[in-house]
Design a protein around this motif. Sequence first.
Motif, PDB file in Angstrom:
ATOM      1  N   LEU A  56      54.818  31.882  24.293  1.00 31.80           N
ATOM      2  CA  LEU A  56      54.489  33.228  23.822  1.00 31.80           C
ATOM      3  C   LEU A  56      55.742  34.089  23.813  1.00 31.80           C
ATOM      4  CD1 LEU A  56      52.741  35.372  26.557  1.00 31.80           C
ATOM      5  CD2 LEU A  56      53.801  33.181  27.085  1.00 31.80           C
ATOM      6  N   PRO A  57      55.688  35.236  23.126  1.00 35.17           N
ATOM      7  CA  PRO A  57      56.861  36.124  23.081  1.00 35.17           C
ATOM      8  C   PRO A  57      57.186  36.701  24.450  1.00 35.17           C
ATOM      9  CG  PRO A  57      55.332  36.614  21.283  1.00 35.17           C
ATOM     10  CD  PRO A  57      54.620  35.698  22.218  1.00 35.17           C
ATOM     11  N   VAL A  58      58.381  37.278  24.554  1.00 32.93           N
ATOM     12  CA  VAL A  58      58.794  38.012  25.750  1.00 32.93           C
ATOM     13  C   VAL A  58      58.696  39.506  25.512  1.00 32.93           C
ATOM     14  CG1 VAL A  58      60.775  38.615  27.202  1.00 32.93           C
ATOM     15  CG2 VAL A  58      60.308  36.217  26.683  1.00 32.93           C
ATOM     16  N   SER A  59      59.225  39.929  24.358  1.00 36.86           N
ATOM     17  CA  SER A  59      59.305  41.367  24.064  1.00 36.86           C
ATOM     18  C   SER A  59      58.852  41.628  22.633  1.00 36.86           C
ATOM     19  CB  SER A  59      60.744  41.860  24.237  1.00 36.86           C
ATOM     20  OG  SER A  59      60.888  43.175  23.741  1.00 36.86           O
ATOM     21  N   PRO A  60      58.123  42.714  22.400  1.00 39.87           N
ATOM     22  CA  PRO A  60      57.716  43.048  21.036  1.00 39.87           C
ATOM     23  C   PRO A  60      58.802  43.787  20.260  1.00 39.87           C
ATOM     24  CG  PRO A  60      56.756  44.618  22.551  1.00 39.87           C
ATOM     25  CD  PRO A  60      57.492  43.595  23.390  1.00 39.87           C
ATOM     26  N   ILE A  61      59.895  44.153  20.940  1.00 43.16           N
ATOM     27  CA  ILE A  61      60.974  44.898  20.289  1.00 43.16           C
ATOM     28  C   ILE A  61      62.324  44.296  20.667  1.00 43.16           C
ATOM     29  CG2 ILE A  61      59.709  47.073  20.146  1.00 43.16           C
ATOM     30  CD1 ILE A  61      61.229  48.000  22.659  1.00 43.16           C
ATOM     31  N   PHE A  62      63.315  44.512  19.771  1.00 42.14           N
ATOM     32  CA  PHE A  62      64.698  44.168  20.095  1.00 42.14           C
ATOM     33  C   PHE A  62      65.272  45.253  21.005  1.00 42.14           C
ATOM     34  CE2 PHE A  62      64.011  41.989  16.024  1.00 42.14           C
ATOM     35  CZ  PHE A  62      64.551  40.739  16.283  1.00 42.14           C
ATOM     36  N   ALA A  63      66.511  45.069  21.416  1.00 41.16           N
ATOM     37  CA  ALA A  63      67.191  46.112  22.186  1.00 41.16           C
ATOM     38  C   ALA A  63      67.228  47.394  21.354  1.00 41.16           C
ATOM     39  CB  ALA A  63      68.608  45.666  22.525  1.00 41.16           C
ATOM     40  N   GLN A  66      59.170  32.888  25.806  1.00 40.62           N
ATOM     41  CA  GLN A  66      58.964  32.294  27.123  1.00 40.62           C
ATOM     42  C   GLN A  66      57.967  31.138  27.053  1.00 40.62           C
ATOM     43  OE1 GLN A  66      57.131  35.102  29.909  1.00 40.62           O
ATOM     44  NE2 GLN A  66      56.213  36.243  28.223  1.00 40.62           N
ATOM     45  N   LEU A  67      58.296  30.093  27.780  1.00 45.29           N
ATOM     46  CA  LEU A  67      57.404  28.959  27.975  1.00 45.29           C
ATOM     47  C   LEU A  67      56.880  29.066  29.397  1.00 45.29           C
ATOM     48  CD1 LEU A  67      56.432  26.181  26.702  1.00 45.29           C
ATOM     49  CD2 LEU A  67      58.269  25.147  28.055  1.00 45.29           C
ATOM     50  N   TYR A 113      50.452  24.729  23.865  1.00 38.58           N
ATOM     51  CA  TYR A 113      49.629  25.856  23.433  1.00 38.58           C
ATOM     52  C   TYR A 113      50.558  26.982  22.985  1.00 38.58           C
ATOM     53  CZ  TYR A 113      45.345  23.970  25.546  1.00 38.58           C
ATOM     54  OH  TYR A 113      44.247  23.207  25.859  1.00 38.58           O
ATOM     55  N   TYR A 114      50.073  27.802  22.074  1.00 42.11           N
ATOM     56  CA  TYR A 114      50.829  28.988  21.690  1.00 42.11           C
ATOM     57  C   TYR A 114      49.868  30.161  21.587  1.00 42.11           C
ATOM     58  CZ  TYR A 114      48.955  28.584  16.939  1.00 42.11           C
ATOM     59  OH  TYR A 114      48.108  28.520  15.851  1.00 42.11           O
ATOM     60  N   LEU A 115      50.378  31.349  21.816  1.00 48.99           N
ATOM     61  CA  LEU A 115      49.582  32.560  21.711  1.00 48.99           C
ATOM     62  C   LEU A 115      49.558  32.991  20.249  1.00 48.99           C
ATOM     63  CD1 LEU A 115      48.063  34.706  23.449  1.00 48.99           C
ATOM     64  CD2 LEU A 115      50.189  36.045  23.389  1.00 48.99           C
ATOM     65  N   SER A 116      48.375  33.071  19.663  1.00 57.31           N
ATOM     66  CA  SER A 116      48.271  33.436  18.247  1.00 57.31           C
ATOM     67  C   SER A 116      48.408  34.943  18.077  1.00 57.31           C
ATOM     68  CB  SER A 116      46.940  32.960  17.667  1.00 57.31           C
ATOM     69  OG  SER A 116      45.863  33.632  18.280  1.00 57.31           O
ATOM     70  N   LEU A 123      51.144  21.774  18.121  1.00 59.03           N
ATOM     71  CA  LEU A 123      50.861  23.128  18.577  1.00 59.03           C
ATOM     72  C   LEU A 123      49.371  23.416  18.497  1.00 59.03           C
ATOM     73  CD1 LEU A 123      53.795  25.126  16.922  1.00 59.03           C
ATOM     74  CD2 LEU A 123      53.708  24.027  19.161  1.00 59.03           C
ATOM     75  N   LYS A 124      48.842  23.939  19.582  1.00 57.13           N
ATOM     76  CA  LYS A 124      47.429  24.273  19.635  1.00 57.13           C
ATOM     77  C   LYS A 124      47.260  25.737  19.990  1.00 57.13           C
ATOM     78  CE  LYS A 124      45.889  19.670  21.129  1.00 57.13           C
ATOM     79  NZ  LYS A 124      45.060  18.929  22.117  1.00 57.13           N
ATOM     80  N   LYS A 125      46.397  26.402  19.258  1.00 58.37           N
ATOM     81  CA  LYS A 125      46.108  27.797  19.551  1.00 58.37           C
ATOM     82  C   LYS A 125      45.461  27.888  20.928  1.00 58.37           C
ATOM     83  CE  LYS A 125      43.197  31.638  17.986  1.00 58.37           C
ATOM     84  NZ  LYS A 125      42.371  31.637  19.219  1.00 58.37           N
ATOM     85  N   TRP A 126      46.010  28.763  21.752  1.00 65.59           N
ATOM     86  CA  TRP A 126      45.458  28.950  23.094  1.00 65.59           C
ATOM     87  C   TRP A 126      44.242  29.863  23.029  1.00 65.59           C
ATOM     88  CZ3 TRP A 126      46.563  33.160  26.977  1.00 65.59           C
ATOM     89  CH2 TRP A 126      46.053  32.832  28.237  1.00 65.59           C
ATOM     90  N   ASP A 127      43.136  29.373  23.536  1.00 66.09           N
ATOM     91  CA  ASP A 127      41.924  30.184  23.600  1.00 66.09           C
ATOM     92  C   ASP A 127      41.908  30.942  24.920  1.00 66.09           C
ATOM     93  OD1 ASP A 127      40.909  29.294  21.141  1.00 66.09           O
ATOM     94  OD2 ASP A 127      40.105  27.482  22.074  1.00 66.09           O
ATOM     95  N   LEU A 128      42.045  32.246  24.834  1.00 64.63           N
ATOM     96  CA  LEU A 128      42.024  33.049  26.044  1.00 64.63           C
ATOM     97  C   LEU A 128      40.695  32.893  26.752  1.00 64.63           C
ATOM     98  CD1 LEU A 128      44.290  34.459  24.271  1.00 64.63           C
ATOM     99  CD2 LEU A 128      43.750  36.532  25.564  1.00 64.63           C
TER     100      LEU A 128
END
Length: 446
Positions: A364-371, A415-416, A245-248, A278-283
Amino acid sequence: MNLLNISALEIAAKISRKEVTVTEVVKFYINRIKNHEDLNCISALFETDALEQAEQLDRLNMTSKRLSQFHGVPILLKDNLDVKGYVTQAGTVYLDYIAQESCALVQQLESLGFVILGKVKMTELAFGLSGQNPIQGTPLNPWSKKQLAPGGSSSGSCVAVAAGLSPLSIGGDTGGSIRTPAALNGIFGFKPSSDKIVSSGVVALSKTLDTLGPISLRSEDIFELYPLLSNTQIPLLRDDLNELYYLSEEDFPYPLDDEILQLWNKLLKELTAHGFVLKKWDLPTEFNFETLSNYTSTIIAYESYLYHGKDAENMQNEMWKVVRERVLRGKNISLEDYQYAIEQRTLFEQTFKNSLVDSQFLLLPVSPIFAVELDAQDTSFTHVGDYTRPFNYLNAPCFTFPIGNNSENLPMGVQLVSYNDNDHLLLEQAKLIVSRLGIQPEIAVI
């Protein structure tokens, strides 16, 4: 002798083959630490003790007695772990007690033949994701000449590994504190489910959520070390764990930086090209990132005040104003609100597990920004925890791996995650991803 950009397991193999001694390895890393003091990530170097440990391990190796596959490997520890004879500062300047016994994890590591090189700096009391610590000094993110956020609270743990000061380190994760600095430093980090790695003898931020975990430059070191620390066996690599699954993007709790979004989309394409479905994760209807993040914050604030409130209220103790305010905020949280957050946790854990019906894993991502550059009020990292805190609340094991760098050569990871207590299969899936994509990061050039 160059021991950089190889795994801890390879170093141990060299020791086993008597190509190099443990003492030579330890001296190599001690010298590297001394040569890179500008990174400001070491809080205490155990030079004398480390060399004594090395000599003992060399004597065992001469008789072909190895304590584990990591025999002779140096490791650094987050400075909230007790090591006998040393002060446990936990990122502060007012905690000054000398540990009378080493914590359970340190005893485990020594029994496996690790050499404890020393301790690394961290966010004060582990309370923050930017890694900023103006009281002790903030570790320098090795990917930039500017003072950019190293990520926290396991800032020194990740900077040290990313800069080649140690092949392995131990960090801790309460709201993203392994995953965030691992992602911002371009290395691997693993947050297990709670209590998989024993945490007695550790200065707590939130005993409900605190989790210790390994950090490394090479993924195989985590895959081999975690079972030894947790008594969890990771199955042999399978080739049939192909569904993820992946977070869309439409469900992101906060928008990603444009270049992170590009790296994210590139990763999804690469996974598809390498045979993953890959499957879209349905919240789930009940699932809301902000709600879960707030529950996490409620627990952290309440428990941090329980453990550190008196110290924060004592104005004679030198504390960073930001951390002091975070601890004192817990005083205003009612017992009812705290207990409700705890009670709801089990329900949300089950809801999350049920949502992973076709695949046991979510990417899904970990951070929306770089350092980024740090600010005095630590506001630039406000939304980083949006992606990490919910999974502490869900007690979800999380494996972070690097996915590339931006135009300024700053790294990023993702992150997985899986549901509570599914650590062994999560690491098997992570092993498959890393293997197929050939992910082998190198240390920052400093």
